[in-house]
Design a protein around this motif. Sequence first.
Motif, PDB file in Angstrom:
ATOM      1  N   ALA A  52       1.856   3.624 -14.322  1.00 23.48           N
ATOM      2  CA  ALA A  52       1.108   3.983 -13.945  1.00 23.48           C
ATOM      3  C   ALA A  52      -0.106   3.262 -14.504  1.00 23.48           C
ATOM      4  N   CYS A  53      -0.053   2.527 -15.031  1.00 23.06           N
ATOM      5  CA  CYS A  53      -1.531   1.588 -15.000  1.00 23.06           C
ATOM      6  C   CYS A  53      -2.024   0.619 -13.681  1.00 23.06           C
ATOM      7  N   GLY A  54      -0.597   0.646 -13.136  1.00 22.89           N
ATOM      8  CA  GLY A  54      -1.015  -0.319 -11.992  1.00 22.89           C
ATOM      9  C   GLY A  54      -1.386  -0.003 -10.657  1.00 22.89           C
ATOM     10  N   ILE A  55      -1.388   1.447 -10.248  1.00 28.56           N
ATOM     11  CA  ILE A  55      -1.776   1.756  -9.668  1.00 28.56           C
ATOM     12  C   ILE A  55      -2.808   1.202  -8.730  1.00 28.56           C
ATOM     13  N   PRO A  56      -4.198   1.561  -9.576  1.00 24.62           N
ATOM     14  CA  PRO A  56      -4.943   1.266  -9.448  1.00 24.62           C
ATOM     15  C   PRO A  56      -5.505  -1.043  -8.084  1.00 24.62           C
ATOM     16  N   TYR A  57      -4.272  -1.581  -8.864  1.00 27.45           N
ATOM     17  CA  TYR A  57      -4.332  -2.686  -8.936  1.00 27.45           C
ATOM     18  C   TYR A  57      -2.992  -2.653  -6.818  1.00 27.45           C
ATOM     19  N   TRP A  58      -2.304  -1.853  -6.798  1.00 34.40           N
ATOM     20  CA  TRP A  58      -1.453  -1.524  -6.058  1.00 34.40           C
ATOM     21  C   TRP A  58      -2.483  -1.244  -5.049  1.00 34.40           C
ATOM     22  N   VAL A  59      -3.944  -0.338  -5.309  1.00 36.23           N
ATOM     23  CA  VAL A  59      -4.297  -0.322  -4.177  1.00 36.23           C
ATOM     24  C   VAL A  59      -5.085  -1.051  -3.614  1.00 36.23           C
ATOM     25  N   VAL A  61      -5.472  10.219  -9.796  1.00 34.61           N
ATOM     26  CA  VAL A  61      -4.315   9.441  -9.325  1.00 34.61           C
ATOM     27  C   VAL A  61      -3.594   9.549 -11.075  1.00 34.61           C
ATOM     28  N   GLN A  62      -2.336   9.808 -11.473  1.00 35.34           N
ATOM     29  CA  GLN A  62      -1.826   9.845 -12.303  1.00 35.34           C
ATOM     30  C   GLN A  62      -0.063   9.456 -12.590  1.00 35.34           C
ATOM     31  N   THR A  63       0.116   9.672 -11.224  1.00 38.12           N
ATOM     32  CA  THR A  63       1.845   9.263 -11.334  1.00 38.12           C
ATOM     33  C   THR A  63       2.424   7.844 -10.186  1.00 38.12           C
ATOM     34  N   LEU A  64       2.840   7.868 -10.333  1.00 40.65           N
ATOM     35  CA  LEU A  64       3.502   6.428  -8.473  1.00 40.65           C
ATOM     36  C   LEU A  64       3.336   7.206  -7.142  1.00 40.65           C
ATOM     37  N   ASP A  65       3.879   8.559  -7.757  1.00 40.60           N
ATOM     38  CA  ASP A  65       3.924   9.891  -6.035  1.00 40.60           C
ATOM     39  C   ASP A  65       2.298   9.828  -5.832  1.00 40.60           C
ATOM     40  N   ASP A  66       1.370  10.088  -6.856  1.00 40.64           N
ATOM     41  CA  ASP A  66      -0.047  10.143  -6.646  1.00 40.64           C
ATOM     42  C   ASP A  66      -0.221   8.790  -6.053  1.00 40.64           C
ATOM     43  N   GLY A  67      -0.910   7.519  -6.587  1.00 44.70           N
ATOM     44  CA  GLY A  67      -0.299   6.240  -5.720  1.00 44.70           C
ATOM     45  C   GLY A  67      -0.026   5.987  -4.118  1.00 44.70           C
ATOM     46  N   ALA A  68       1.279   6.887  -4.464  1.00 46.36           N
ATOM     47  CA  ALA A  68       1.708   6.456  -3.125  1.00 46.36           C
ATOM     48  C   ALA A  68       1.174   7.529  -2.320  1.00 46.36           C
ATOM     49  N   ALA A  69       0.474   9.039  -2.373  1.00 49.00           N
ATOM     50  CA  ALA A  69      -0.212   9.360  -1.323  1.00 49.00           C
ATOM     51  C   ALA A  69      -1.438   9.011  -1.138  1.00 49.00           C
ATOM     52  N   VAL A  70      -1.910   8.258  -2.009  1.00 44.26           N
ATOM     53  CA  VAL A  70      -3.683   7.440  -1.724  1.00 44.26           C
ATOM     54  C   VAL A  70      -2.707   6.596  -1.028  1.00 44.26           C
ATOM     55  N   ILE A  71      -1.689   5.934  -0.660  1.00 47.95           N
ATOM     56  CA  ILE A  71      -1.540   4.721   0.308  1.00 47.95           C
ATOM     57  C   ILE A  71      -1.304   4.802   1.078  1.00 47.95           C
ATOM     58  N   ASP A  72      -0.219   5.905   1.384  1.00 52.92           N
ATOM     59  CA  ASP A  72      -0.432   6.148   2.464  1.00 52.92           C
ATOM     60  C   ASP A  72      -1.955   7.066   3.619  1.00 52.92           C
ATOM     61  N   TYR A  73      -2.448   7.759   3.373  1.00 49.85           N
ATOM     62  CA  TYR A  73      -3.700   7.478   3.751  1.00 49.85           C
ATOM     63  C   TYR A  73      -4.345   7.063   4.117  1.00 49.85           C
ATOM     64  N   LEU A  74      -4.843   6.253   3.050  1.00 54.35           N
ATOM     65  CA  LEU A  74      -5.683   4.995   3.714  1.00 54.35           C
ATOM     66  C   LEU A  74      -5.003   4.146   4.616  1.00 54.35           C
ATOM     67  N   GLY A  75      -3.666   4.479   4.583  1.00 59.47           N
ATOM     68  CA  GLY A  75      -3.153   3.928   5.848  1.00 59.47           C
ATOM     69  C   GLY A  75      -3.219   4.143   7.312  1.00 59.47           C
ATOM     70  N   ILE A  76      -2.703   6.656   7.192  1.00 61.91           N
ATOM     71  CA  ILE A  76      -3.196   6.670   8.439  1.00 61.91           C
ATOM     72  C   ILE A  76      -4.695   6.786   8.729  1.00 61.91           C
ATOM     73  N   ARG A  77      -5.507   7.070   8.370  1.00 68.94           N
ATOM     74  CA  ARG A  77      -6.747   7.587   8.065  1.00 68.94           C
ATOM     75  C   ARG A  77      -7.706   6.184   7.847  1.00 68.94           C
ATOM     76  N   LYS A  78      -7.631   5.409   7.618  1.00 65.68           N
ATOM     77  CA  LYS A  78      -8.602   4.602   7.553  1.00 65.68           C
ATOM     78  C   LYS A  78     -10.002   5.023   7.177  1.00 65.68           C
ATOM     79  N   PRO A  79     -10.009   4.840   5.840  1.00 66.93           N
ATOM     80  CA  PRO A  79     -11.340   5.616   5.444  1.00 66.93           C
ATOM     81  C   PRO A  79     -12.153   4.809   6.058  1.00 66.93           C
ATOM     82  N   ARG A  80     -13.761   5.145   5.641  1.00 69.75           N
ATOM     83  CA  ARG A  80     -14.912   3.757   5.602  1.00 69.75           C
ATOM     84  C   ARG A  80     -16.292   4.089   4.537  1.00 69.75           C
TER      85      ARG A  80
END
Length: 456
Positions: free
Chosen positions: A47-54, A137-156
Amino acid sequence: MVERIVVIGADAAGMSAASQALRTAAGRGRELEIVAVDRGRWTSYSACGIPYWVAGDVDGPDALIARTAEEHRANGIDVRLGTVAESVDLAAGTVEVAGIDDDRRERLGFDQLVLAIGAVPVRPDLPGIEARGIFGVQTLDDGAAVIDYLGIRKPRTAVVVGAGYIGLEMAEALVRRGMHVTVVEQEPEPMTTLDPDLGKSVRMAMIGMGIDVRTETGVEAFEAGGDGHVRRLVTESGEVDADVVVLGIGVRPASELASAAGLPLGAGGGIRVDDRLRVRGTENVWAAGDCVETFDRVRGAYVHVPLGTHANKQGRVLGTNLGGGDATFPGIVGTAVSKICDLEIARTGLREVDADAAGLEYVAVTIESTTRSGYYPGAEPLTVKVLAERPGGRLLGAQIVGKEDAAKRIDVLAMALWNEMTVMDVAMTDLSYAPPFSPVWDPVQIAARKAADKLT
């Protein structure tokens, strides 16, 4: 006779315990049947690697998985993912489980029960908190949810609420993805695991990185647009636009299941265990990882410190005992490192506020130095702060903030804490030296020497 063990939680502590139990039992001629259930989709991940995945530093999620469910099954552990444990009946020796995405329901009997259910991100009870685009952001599922959201919504624009470890790491990740990032923190300085004087250094560095840092600012509400997605935060000092929000205000032990079963909890809400990781007052219930409280060797008290380092070690101890061996977990001293962009942050032991709360007399010394000899190319600045008990000089805690090669120096001070060394001991320890690696007096020794001088 085959002994059945049910493990609730299939990440660091749970699967370390299950694997070690099988290894230990095999060496003693014992036969175990182990069933591990987890509501998530992955096992044994970082889980510590999630920010570096993002941020894009590592591919995920596969790169963050140490051992897959298939690998655990091949080793003899019956892993059941997408499965939530709903209740525990200690008298009957059963766990009620249900499928997350289907109608599966089952009552699992156990001879031994392991609770490795982790922690959950704190979500403030504020208006609008259920808007889409607000993530813990605590679990790998949380990280996947963030990645998916950023990819779809493309927030600024992004807002990170809370400036602890996960808050700062996620702030960096979002900056690197090209977003304008605001960090909102209630306390006067970020990184409250540091004393405020070093926290100020972190804040100034964040501002220099282009992050909008708003300290001493509480969040009052979240506002969503007509599509249900978050649009802004309402704070005590005004509104902040946000296309995505990350909550970095800490985690709490996921101890509801244990509490409902009548198991003892500590002051911090974590499950209370003994040094063999058995739940206090029971014979066949064990717990490890982010859901438990751990003995702090410096404070002499139990605390909740959710870190993967502790979870893996506790899992190994627990598994050794389950398999018929004899092991104990000796406690912690509160060591942690982090970074935001090129600034490294480290701490161990007590802060001034902790020493004050414990009623300790102490001296505090802060020094400025460099990571290498000052004349050597690439020397970077760093700050070291040391606390020493008065009058004897026992090291109580230390903090480091600096550029590349600064943070891991904390391990010298952590080892000194572990062994109850004095600051004079640290100052005179035979550490290595060459100009590419440190000044002739390493910065941790300079700080320790200055503390010893102040004591006399």
